[in-house]
Write a protein that holds these residues in place. Structure first.
Motif, PDB file in Angstrom:
ATOM      1  N   LEU A   3      49.973  62.157 -78.448  1.00 40.17           N
ATOM      2  CA  LEU A   3      50.421  62.940 -77.004  1.00 40.17           C
ATOM      3  C   LEU A   3      49.224  64.224 -77.535  1.00 40.17           C
ATOM      4  O   LEU A   3      48.961  64.200 -79.228  1.00 40.17           O
ATOM      5  CB  LEU A   3      51.649  63.658 -78.065  1.00 40.17           C
ATOM      6  CG  LEU A   3      52.103  65.115 -76.766  1.00 40.17           C
ATOM      7  CD1 LEU A   3      52.738  64.578 -75.673  1.00 40.17           C
ATOM      8  CD2 LEU A   3      53.121  66.149 -77.380  1.00 40.17           C
ATOM      9  N   ALA A   4      48.453  64.544 -76.718  1.00 41.39           N
ATOM     10  CA  ALA A   4      47.720  65.380 -76.515  1.00 41.39           C
ATOM     11  C   ALA A   4      48.326  66.811 -75.044  1.00 41.39           C
ATOM     12  O   ALA A   4      48.675  66.366 -74.494  1.00 41.39           O
ATOM     13  CB  ALA A   4      45.983  64.712 -75.918  1.00 41.39           C
ATOM     14  N   ILE A   5      47.577  67.258 -75.829  1.00 40.03           N
ATOM     15  CA  ILE A   5      47.589  69.089 -75.503  1.00 40.03           C
ATOM     16  C   ILE A   5      46.654  69.349 -74.119  1.00 40.03           C
ATOM     17  O   ILE A   5      45.662  69.722 -74.624  1.00 40.03           O
ATOM     18  CB  ILE A   5      48.392  70.078 -75.302  1.00 40.03           C
ATOM     19  CG1 ILE A   5      49.466  69.548 -76.207  1.00 40.03           C
ATOM     20  CG2 ILE A   5      48.886  71.360 -74.771  1.00 40.03           C
ATOM     21  CD1 ILE A   5      50.501  70.655 -77.198  1.00 40.03           C
ATOM     22  N   TYR A   6      46.057  69.537 -72.621  1.00 43.30           N
ATOM     23  CA  TYR A   6      45.170  69.987 -71.919  1.00 43.30           C
ATOM     24  C   TYR A   6      45.214  71.097 -71.731  1.00 43.30           C
ATOM     25  O   TYR A   6      46.561  71.056 -70.332  1.00 43.30           O
ATOM     26  CB  TYR A   6      44.718  69.189 -70.779  1.00 43.30           C
ATOM     27  CG  TYR A   6      43.831  68.866 -70.395  1.00 43.30           C
ATOM     28  CD1 TYR A   6      42.756  68.403 -70.708  1.00 43.30           C
ATOM     29  CD2 TYR A   6      43.519  70.184 -69.704  1.00 43.30           C
ATOM     30  CE1 TYR A   6      40.752  68.661 -70.125  1.00 43.30           C
ATOM     31  CE2 TYR A   6      42.246  70.355 -68.916  1.00 43.30           C
ATOM     32  CZ  TYR A   6      40.931  69.805 -69.324  1.00 43.30           C
ATOM     33  OH  TYR A   6      39.527  69.678 -68.440  1.00 43.30           O
ATOM     34  N   SER A   7      45.477  72.279 -71.560  1.00 43.73           N
ATOM     35  CA  SER A   7      45.815  73.361 -71.668  1.00 43.73           C
ATOM     36  C   SER A   7      44.375  74.487 -70.925  1.00 43.73           C
ATOM     37  O   SER A   7      42.495  74.387 -71.534  1.00 43.73           O
ATOM     38  CB  SER A   7      45.891  74.627 -72.569  1.00 43.73           C
ATOM     39  OG  SER A   7      46.287  76.046 -72.234  1.00 43.73           O
ATOM     40  N   ASN A   8      44.163  75.518 -69.893  1.00 44.14           N
ATOM     41  CA  ASN A   8      43.012  76.106 -69.345  1.00 44.14           C
ATOM     42  C   ASN A   8      43.610  77.684 -70.729  1.00 44.14           C
ATOM     43  O   ASN A   8      44.354  77.481 -71.790  1.00 44.14           O
ATOM     44  CB  ASN A   8      43.452  77.029 -68.518  1.00 44.14           C
ATOM     45  CG  ASN A   8      45.179  77.472 -68.467  1.00 44.14           C
ATOM     46  OD1 ASN A   8      45.671  78.688 -69.478  1.00 44.14           O
ATOM     47  ND2 ASN A   8      45.057  77.951 -66.735  1.00 44.14           N
ATOM     48  N   ASN A   9      42.542  78.017 -70.998  1.00 44.47           N
ATOM     49  CA  ASN A   9      42.308  79.564 -71.569  1.00 44.47           C
ATOM     50  C   ASN A   9      43.065  80.303 -71.146  1.00 44.47           C
ATOM     51  O   ASN A   9      42.969  82.210 -71.275  1.00 44.47           O
ATOM     52  CB  ASN A   9      40.936  79.678 -71.749  1.00 44.47           C
ATOM     53  CG  ASN A   9      39.870  78.284 -72.073  1.00 44.47           C
ATOM     54  OD1 ASN A   9      40.030  77.962 -72.897  1.00 44.47           O
ATOM     55  ND2 ASN A   9      39.120  78.806 -71.080  1.00 44.47           N
ATOM     56  N   GLY A  10      44.190  80.760 -70.243  1.00 47.66           N
ATOM     57  CA  GLY A  10      44.801  82.265 -69.989  1.00 47.66           C
ATOM     58  C   GLY A  10      45.309  82.325 -71.225  1.00 47.66           C
ATOM     59  O   GLY A  10      46.041  80.949 -72.112  1.00 47.66           O
ATOM     60  N   ALA A  11      45.886  83.545 -71.500  1.00 47.75           N
ATOM     61  CA  ALA A  11      46.817  84.269 -72.639  1.00 47.75           C
ATOM     62  C   ALA A  11      48.139  83.361 -72.704  1.00 47.75           C
ATOM     63  O   ALA A  11      48.700  83.012 -73.079  1.00 47.75           O
ATOM     64  CB  ALA A  11      47.261  85.479 -72.831  1.00 47.75           C
ATOM     65  N   VAL A  42      49.914  62.966 -72.030  1.00 45.08           N
ATOM     66  CA  VAL A  42      48.976  64.234 -71.277  1.00 45.08           C
ATOM     67  C   VAL A  42      49.739  65.619 -71.353  1.00 45.08           C
ATOM     68  O   VAL A  42      50.459  64.867 -70.088  1.00 45.08           O
ATOM     69  CB  VAL A  42      47.768  63.991 -71.766  1.00 45.08           C
ATOM     70  CG1 VAL A  42      46.622  65.386 -70.349  1.00 45.08           C
ATOM     71  CG2 VAL A  42      46.212  63.214 -72.024  1.00 45.08           C
ATOM     72  N   ILE A  43      50.173  66.197 -72.135  1.00 50.43           N
ATOM     73  CA  ILE A  43      50.971  67.284 -71.391  1.00 50.43           C
ATOM     74  C   ILE A  43      49.722  68.656 -70.621  1.00 50.43           C
ATOM     75  O   ILE A  43      49.017  69.057 -71.558  1.00 50.43           O
ATOM     76  CB  ILE A  43      51.753  67.801 -71.807  1.00 50.43           C
ATOM     77  CG1 ILE A  43      52.817  66.878 -72.779  1.00 50.43           C
ATOM     78  CG2 ILE A  43      52.263  69.745 -71.632  1.00 50.43           C
ATOM     79  CD1 ILE A  43      53.892  67.619 -74.016  1.00 50.43           C
TER      80      ILE A  43
END
Length: 271
Positions: A3-11, A42-43
């Protein structure tokens, strides 16, 4: 499952990622391990823009990767989960035995430069070619035959899921993703007694190729693929077609496409 998590930089997105990892660790399961390099799933945590970023980040692994969208704002076109449904999402991941998927068509763009260089790029939403200043002049070919000479601000080619984005804003049709097709739409075309284009979106099947042959006057154009863009002055032509590759989403609880359209543009209450 890797599993991989791809996130933006928002709080809020960072908080959701931290909560997800905390809750997953509490399950004490060996069925799921984190692998950012070669994941099975990928989440994407954020908005549709974040998922576009995840798509391009893993574009060379699309045959092996399934995506899951978790929205930290309002529901988007690529999200089946909201940020408050982490427990239910973990249940689905832990109990994923048959790896069910739903697939969406992609757009393939083939760019030829005047110096002979070529590149191929995939897009999940759309590709667009525009003149930042002045009028774009280009011949549009379908299956090698001249269809029209275009004059205007630019042209976009979109996928069915991308038809709800920029394409819709410029008057294109909304297409269901079960259609293995792409759509070419005009941006502010010039139509008069002297200059004439079709003036309507074109739906192109998976056996056809569109070539946009630019007038080589040395003027700069803006070329974009989803959220990525660049300025170039040496593009000879660009071809659009339905890619043989598709994006795969984990089908734990997949939302009906027309429900996405209705909830995003009309609202849940129809009077």
């Amino acid at each position: 499952m890797k599993l991989a998590i791809y996130s933006n930089n928002g709080a809020q997105s960072k908080a959701v990622v931290a909560l997800f990892k905390e809750k997953l660790a509490a399950r004490n399961t060996d069925k799921i391990v984190f692998d950012d390099e070669h994941p099975d799933v990928v989440i994407s945590v954020g908005g549709d823009g974040t998922l576009l970023g995840a798509f391009h980040h893993y574009a060379d692994q699309l045959a092996f990767v399934r995506f899951i969208g978790v929205h930290t704002g309002h529901l988007g076109f690529y999200a089946d989960w909201q940020h408050f449904e982490i427990d239910e999402l973990i249940d689905s991941l832990v109990n994923d035995e048959d790896a069910r998927t739903v697939k969406y068509p992609l757009l393939e763009a083939h760019v030829r430069y005047t110096d002979g260089r070529e590149e191929r790029v995939l897009a999940l939403n759309e590709a667009a070619i525009k003149r930042p200043l002045g009028t774009l002049v280009a011949d549009v070919y379908i299956q090698g035959e001249l269809f029209e000479r275009f004059r205007g601000d630019g042209l976009t080619a979109s996928t069915p899921t991308g038809s709800t984005a920029y394409n819709k804003a410029i008057g294109g049709a909304v297409m269901h993703p079960s259609l293995d097709a792409i759509q070419l739409a005009e941006i502010a075309s010039i139509n008069s007694r002297v200059f004439r284009t079709l003036g309507s979106p074109l739906i192109i099947g998976n056996h056809e190729v569109i070539r946009v042959q630019l007038e080589n006057d040395g003027a700069a154009v803006t070329l974009s693929f989803d959220h990525l863009s660049k300025i170039a002055s040496n593009i000879d032509w660009i071809e659009f077609r339905v890619s043989k590759t598709k994006i795969q989403f984990a089908e734990y609880r997949h939302m009906h496409f027309w429900h996405r359209v209705q909830s995003s543009f009309i609202g849940t209450e129809v009077k």
